[in-house]
Scaffold this motif. Structure first.
Motif, PDB file in Angstrom:
ATOM      1  N   GLY A  25       0.821  -1.198   0.000  1.00 48.27           N
ATOM      2  CA  GLY A  25       0.000   0.000   0.000  1.00 48.27           C
ATOM      3  C   GLY A  25       0.856   1.248   0.000  1.00 48.27           C
ATOM      4  O   GLY A  25       2.004   1.235   0.445  1.00 48.27           O
ATOM      5  N   VAL A  26       0.327   2.319  -0.531  1.00 53.87           N
ATOM      6  CA  VAL A  26       1.034   3.589  -0.506  1.00 53.87           C
ATOM      7  C   VAL A  26       1.099   4.050   0.942  1.00 53.87           C
ATOM      8  O   VAL A  26       0.070   4.140   1.615  1.00 53.87           O
ATOM      9  N   GLY A  27       2.288   4.293   1.431  1.00 54.73           N
ATOM     10  CA  GLY A  27       2.473   4.710   2.813  1.00 54.73           C
ATOM     11  C   GLY A  27       3.768   4.171   3.372  1.00 54.73           C
ATOM     12  O   GLY A  27       4.561   3.555   2.669  1.00 54.73           O
ATOM     13  N   ALA A  31       2.844   2.201   8.649  1.00 52.99           N
ATOM     14  CA  ALA A  31       1.435   2.094   8.254  1.00 52.99           C
ATOM     15  C   ALA A  31       1.119   0.670   7.800  1.00 52.99           C
ATOM     16  O   ALA A  31       0.046   0.140   8.094  1.00 52.99           O
ATOM     17  N   ALA A  32       2.051   0.041   7.108  1.00 54.05           N
ATOM     18  CA  ALA A  32       1.856  -1.345   6.669  1.00 54.05           C
ATOM     19  C   ALA A  32       1.763  -2.279   7.874  1.00 54.05           C
ATOM     20  O   ALA A  32       0.935  -3.194   7.899  1.00 54.05           O
ATOM     21  N   CYS A  46       3.111  -7.568   4.511  1.00 54.85           N
ATOM     22  CA  CYS A  46       2.652  -6.195   4.244  1.00 54.85           C
ATOM     23  C   CYS A  46       3.830  -5.246   4.064  1.00 54.85           C
ATOM     24  O   CYS A  46       4.759  -5.232   4.870  1.00 54.85           O
ATOM     25  N   PHE A  47       3.759  -4.440   3.030  1.00 56.44           N
ATOM     26  CA  PHE A  47       4.825  -3.502   2.709  1.00 56.44           C
ATOM     27  C   PHE A  47       4.245  -2.125   2.436  1.00 56.44           C
ATOM     28  O   PHE A  47       3.164  -1.998   1.866  1.00 56.44           O
ATOM     29  N   GLY A  48       4.991  -1.107   2.806  1.00 57.43           N
ATOM     30  CA  GLY A  48       4.612   0.265   2.511  1.00 57.43           C
ATOM     31  C   GLY A  48       5.387   0.770   1.309  1.00 57.43           C
ATOM     32  O   GLY A  48       6.603   0.623   1.237  1.00 57.43           O
ATOM     33  N   ASP A  49       4.689   1.338   0.360  1.00 59.55           N
ATOM     34  CA  ASP A  49       5.294   1.924  -0.836  1.00 59.55           C
ATOM     35  C   ASP A  49       5.290   3.441  -0.658  1.00 59.55           C
ATOM     36  O   ASP A  49       4.515   4.158  -1.270  1.00 59.55           O
ATOM     37  N   ASP A  50       6.161   3.896   0.233  1.00 58.77           N
ATOM     38  CA  ASP A  50       6.219   5.319   0.567  1.00 58.77           C
ATOM     39  C   ASP A  50       6.587   6.128  -0.679  1.00 58.77           C
ATOM     40  O   ASP A  50       7.646   5.948  -1.249  1.00 58.77           O
TER      41      ASP A  50
END
Length: 91
Positions: A25-27, A31-32, A46-50
């Protein structure tokens, strides 16, 4: 809603066949991790796509209506008429 469907239906089916489903997710990574906690799934999935670099690299579009399916967004926006927003603001 979509995340719950992925957790309850898709994730078990993928795992049953020995595969993995990753949530991106974007963040931020934090956040992930919070998303994983709220959904009660393994945080290593879960991964964040900052900044959205991953989404850009695979050609995903940006914008409000790209985050959910358009009919769901339209239904959500229809519920937010002027009176309901005024009532919410006065609460």
């Amino acid at each position: 809603e979509h995340a719950n469907a992925l957790k309850e239906r898709v994730l078990p089916a993928v795992q049953k066949k020995g595969g993995k489903l990753f949530f991106i997710g974007v963040g931020t990574g934090e956040a992930a991790a919070q998303f994983a906690s709220q959904l009660d799934i393994d945080p290593s999935l879960c991964f964040g796509d900052d900044g959205g670099a991953v989404g850009e690299s695979i050609g995903l579009e940006k914008g409000f209506k790209t985050m959910w399916n358009p009919p769901a967004v339209d239904n959500m926006m229809a519920r937010n008429d002027e009176q309901s927003l005024k009532t919410l603001g006065e609460a």
